[in-house]
Design a protein around this motif. Structure first.
Motif, PDB file in Angstrom:
ATOM      1  N   PRO A 341       0.792  -1.230   0.000  1.00 20.47           N
ATOM      2  CA  PRO A 341       0.000   0.000   0.000  1.00 20.47           C
ATOM      3  C   PRO A 341       0.820   1.274   0.000  1.00 20.47           C
ATOM      4  O   PRO A 341       0.345   2.316  -0.465  1.00 20.47           O
ATOM      5  CB  PRO A 341      -0.841  -0.120   1.278  1.00 20.47           C
ATOM      6  CG  PRO A 341      -0.150  -1.126   2.113  1.00 20.47           C
ATOM      7  CD  PRO A 341       0.506  -2.082   1.162  1.00 20.47           C
ATOM      8  N   ALA A 342       2.042   1.231   0.516  1.00 21.03           N
ATOM      9  CA  ALA A 342       2.902   2.412   0.513  1.00 21.03           C
ATOM     10  C   ALA A 342       4.124   2.197  -0.370  1.00 21.03           C
ATOM     11  O   ALA A 342       5.121   2.888  -0.242  1.00 21.03           O
ATOM     12  CB  ALA A 342       3.340   2.752   1.938  1.00 21.03           C
ATOM     13  N   GLY A 343       4.034   1.219  -1.280  1.00 23.86           N
ATOM     14  CA  GLY A 343       5.174   0.891  -2.118  1.00 23.86           C
ATOM     15  C   GLY A 343       5.532   2.001  -3.090  1.00 23.86           C
ATOM     16  O   GLY A 343       4.687   2.784  -3.509  1.00 23.86           O
ATOM     17  N   PHE A 344       6.810   2.056  -3.462  1.00 21.96           N
ATOM     18  CA  PHE A 344       7.273   3.075  -4.404  1.00 21.96           C
ATOM     19  C   PHE A 344       6.528   2.966  -5.736  1.00 21.96           C
ATOM     20  O   PHE A 344       6.451   3.934  -6.491  1.00 21.96           O
ATOM     21  CB  PHE A 344       8.780   2.911  -4.655  1.00 21.96           C
ATOM     22  CG  PHE A 344       9.635   3.064  -3.437  1.00 21.96           C
ATOM     23  CD1 PHE A 344       9.191   3.778  -2.332  1.00 21.96           C
ATOM     24  CD2 PHE A 344      10.899   2.493  -3.383  1.00 21.96           C
ATOM     25  CE1 PHE A 344       9.982   3.927  -1.213  1.00 21.96           C
ATOM     26  CE2 PHE A 344      11.697   2.623  -2.264  1.00 21.96           C
ATOM     27  CZ  PHE A 344      11.241   3.339  -1.176  1.00 21.96           C
ATOM     28  N   VAL A 345       6.028   1.769  -6.049  1.00 30.40           N
ATOM     29  CA  VAL A 345       5.319   1.533  -7.297  1.00 30.40           C
ATOM     30  C   VAL A 345       3.820   1.374  -7.059  1.00 30.40           C
ATOM     31  O   VAL A 345       2.995   2.065  -7.658  1.00 30.40           O
ATOM     32  CB  VAL A 345       5.874   0.272  -7.998  1.00 30.40           C
ATOM     33  CG1 VAL A 345       5.043  -0.062  -9.229  1.00 30.40           C
ATOM     34  CG2 VAL A 345       7.338   0.476  -8.387  1.00 30.40           C
ATOM     35  N   SER A 346       3.447   0.470  -6.156  1.00 27.55           N
ATOM     36  CA  SER A 346       2.053   0.020  -6.079  1.00 27.55           C
ATOM     37  C   SER A 346       1.092   1.056  -5.535  1.00 27.55           C
ATOM     38  O   SER A 346      -0.110   0.963  -5.783  1.00 27.55           O
ATOM     39  CB  SER A 346       1.976  -1.243  -5.213  1.00 27.55           C
ATOM     40  OG  SER A 346       2.774  -2.259  -5.780  1.00 27.55           O
ATOM     41  N   ALA A 347       1.578   2.032  -4.806  1.00 24.53           N
ATOM     42  CA  ALA A 347       0.675   3.086  -4.334  1.00 24.53           C
ATOM     43  C   ALA A 347      -0.020   3.766  -5.509  1.00 24.53           C
ATOM     44  O   ALA A 347      -1.185   4.170  -5.411  1.00 24.53           O
ATOM     45  CB  ALA A 347       1.447   4.104  -3.503  1.00 24.53           C
ATOM     46  N   ASP A 348       0.684   3.861  -6.641  1.00 25.16           N
ATOM     47  CA  ASP A 348       0.096   4.490  -7.826  1.00 25.16           C
ATOM     48  C   ASP A 348      -1.125   3.703  -8.311  1.00 25.16           C
ATOM     49  O   ASP A 348      -2.154   4.285  -8.682  1.00 25.16           O
ATOM     50  CB  ASP A 348       1.115   4.538  -8.964  1.00 25.16           C
ATOM     51  CG  ASP A 348       2.440   5.191  -8.570  1.00 25.16           C
ATOM     52  OD1 ASP A 348       2.460   5.910  -7.554  1.00 25.16           O
ATOM     53  OD2 ASP A 348       3.430   4.976  -9.287  1.00 25.16           O
ATOM     54  N   ASP A 349      -1.017   2.373  -8.329  1.00 28.97           N
ATOM     55  CA  ASP A 349      -2.107   1.539  -8.843  1.00 28.97           C
ATOM     56  C   ASP A 349      -3.358   1.683  -7.990  1.00 28.97           C
ATOM     57  O   ASP A 349      -4.470   1.802  -8.514  1.00 28.97           O
ATOM     58  CB  ASP A 349      -1.674   0.070  -8.871  1.00 28.97           C
ATOM     59  CG  ASP A 349      -0.550  -0.183  -9.865  1.00 28.97           C
ATOM     60  OD1 ASP A 349      -0.628   0.344 -10.982  1.00 28.97           O
ATOM     61  OD2 ASP A 349       0.394  -0.908  -9.515  1.00 28.97           O
ATOM     62  N   GLY A 350      -3.199   1.630  -6.672  1.00 25.75           N
ATOM     63  CA  GLY A 350      -4.364   1.759  -5.798  1.00 25.75           C
ATOM     64  C   GLY A 350      -5.077   3.076  -6.007  1.00 25.75           C
ATOM     65  O   GLY A 350      -6.310   3.147  -5.971  1.00 25.75           O
ATOM     66  N   GLU A 351      -4.297   4.132  -6.268  1.00 26.19           N
ATOM     67  CA  GLU A 351      -4.896   5.452  -6.431  1.00 26.19           C
ATOM     68  C   GLU A 351      -5.684   5.552  -7.738  1.00 26.19           C
ATOM     69  O   GLU A 351      -6.818   6.043  -7.766  1.00 26.19           O
ATOM     70  CB  GLU A 351      -3.813   6.523  -6.377  1.00 26.19           C
ATOM     71  CG  GLU A 351      -4.376   7.927  -6.215  1.00 26.19           C
ATOM     72  CD  GLU A 351      -3.306   8.927  -5.802  1.00 26.19           C
ATOM     73  OE1 GLU A 351      -3.655   9.874  -5.097  1.00 26.19           O
ATOM     74  OE2 GLU A 351      -2.139   8.754  -6.192  1.00 26.19           O
ATOM     75  N   VAL A 352      -5.105   5.070  -8.852  1.00 24.95           N
ATOM     76  CA  VAL A 352      -5.823   5.202 -10.127  1.00 24.95           C
ATOM     77  C   VAL A 352      -7.047   4.290 -10.165  1.00 24.95           C
ATOM     78  O   VAL A 352      -8.059   4.620 -10.804  1.00 24.95           O
ATOM     79  CB  VAL A 352      -4.899   4.934 -11.340  1.00 24.95           C
ATOM     80  CG1 VAL A 352      -3.803   5.986 -11.400  1.00 24.95           C
ATOM     81  CG2 VAL A 352      -4.321   3.533 -11.332  1.00 24.95           C
TER      82      VAL A 352
END
Length: 402
Positions: A341-352
């Motif tokens: 959830p706070a990953g350098f990459v994956s936070a972007d996916d959850g947001e979009v």
């Protein structure tokens, strides 16, 4: 597809409760007799257990008496399960083994109450799911007539599954949990979308881990429900020549530097090899419930857990292998910070995904366009396509309209 509650319930019935296998966990999460893990299949609470004889069982977390979800802990070790409401007790296999006042209560020379004389505990155990294990991974299905796990995956996807889960004993390194306010299918779409990482994720495109100039291929099963995205890391930083266009996207940050260069301490591993290929990333989606991820040295499972039509819980299980060196374990843990959830990459996916769902709720008649790379469905040797999404929804339509 994303906002209708009746359609969501139909999806649960057809994709999670019938004719499909769902991921429930890793054998390494329940190594000892008595160990258990509470998880879900679709929206139904289930418990994965290891019985005294070492066998793995999956039972529904619903008391056969009055329907209570009796297990509240996520993990633990027990000799039996006891429902706190009326103390019905069950073995780790789900067999009913104790009912208070079954033969009534003797008072003033007579017996009051009790179960009927024809009551048979064998008829009132917990609902047991069909279980299949492979490579240390546990799957379950409410449908006892479901095809074999191997046939469900199909030979193409099975090859990539066996590459990651190749018989070495797994070791759990940790978990991330998050709740994403979006329809569960959006996460399947996200991992079947091979070109967004080079546009959305600054980290990926800047450091060359996943972008359009990487050597890549997309593979599917015969039903087009499962997929594997395979990529080999390209050059970090500025690309040159014909590949230069990939660093002209706004997410590329030439000046971005790491305070800790060890995040890119990538060490090739022997199990990556597939023929002449040495993929640095393989993202597998098994429809409907799970993603198996290798991103360089970080390996994990991502469990999709629907909760209504507009939200899902997302559980990451990061793991390694028993024969890893301490240095490799540290490397896997460090690289796992890219994800979650706070990953350098994956936070972007959850947001979009959240932003997409917000738009769908206000405009449910909207039609999405998935025509990049054409309108057909097929495997490719490049990333600039939405073929995997088209394939998944062709399968979705076939099952939903049957």
């Amino acid at each position: 597809m994303y906002t209708d509650e009746d359609r969501h319930k139909k999806e649960l019935e057809r994709f999670f409760y019938k004719s499909h296998w769902s991921y429930v966990g890793l054998e390494a999460e329940i190594p000892n007799p008595g160990d258990f893990k509470r998880t879900v299949v679709g929206e139904r609470s289930v418990i994965m257990t290891r019985a005294a004889d070492g066998q793995i069982h999956v039972v529904e977390n619903v008391c056969a008496h009055r329907g209570m979800q009796f297990c509240r802990e996520r993990h633990g070790n027990k000799k039996e399960f006891v429902c706190p409401y009326h103390q019905w007790s069950y073995s780790l296999k789900g067999d009913l083994q104790g009912v208070p006042f079954r033969r009534g209560v003797r008072q003033d020379g007579k017996v009051n109450g009790g179960m009927p004389t024809d009551f048979d505990p064998k008829d009132h155990g917990l609902t047991a799911l069909k279980v299949a294990t492979r490579g240390g991974v546990v799957f379950a299905s409410f449908d006892h007539n479901v095809e074999s796990l191997e046939d469900f995956m199909g030979p193409t996807i099975l090859k990539y599954f066996d590459r990651l889960f190749n018989g070495r004993k797994l070791v759990v390194l940790g978990y991330n949990r998050q709740r994403i306010p979006g329809n569960w299918k959006l996460m399947q779409e996200n991992i079947k979308d091979p070109y967004h990482p080079g546009l959305l994720h600054t980290w990926f495109v800047t450091f060359g881990l996943w972008r359009a100039d990487n050597k890549s291929e997309l593979r599917m099963d015969a039903h087009h429900r499962h997929a594997a995205m395979i990529s080999t890391r390209g050059s970090a930083g500025q690309a040159t020549g014909a590949a230069a266009q990939v660093t002209q996207v706004s997410s590329f940050k030439e000046s971005m530097q790491l305070h800790d260069a060890s995040f890119l301490d990538i060490v090739p591993e022997g199990w990556w090899q597939m023929g002449e290929q040495m993929p640095t990333a393989v993202m597998m989606t098994l429809f409907p419930s799970v993603i198996f991820q290798q991103q360089v040295n970080s390996v994990s499972t991502r469990h999709i857990q629907p909760d209504g039509h507009g939200a899902f819980d997302f559980v990451w299980t990061h793991f390694g292998f028993e024969d890893d060196t301490p240095e490799m374990t540290e490397r896997r843990l460090r690289q796992s910070n890219l994800f979650g959830p706070a990953g350098f990459v994956s936070a972007d996916d959850g947001e979009v995904i959240e932003f997409s769902q917000q738009a769908f709720e206000t405009k449910p008649e909207h039609r999405m366009l998935v025509e990049l790379g054409g309108r057909d469905v097929g495997e490719t040797d490049h990333m600039v396509t939405e073929t995997l999404i088209r394939g998944m929804y062709a399968y979705w339509r076939k099952v939903m309209e049957a």
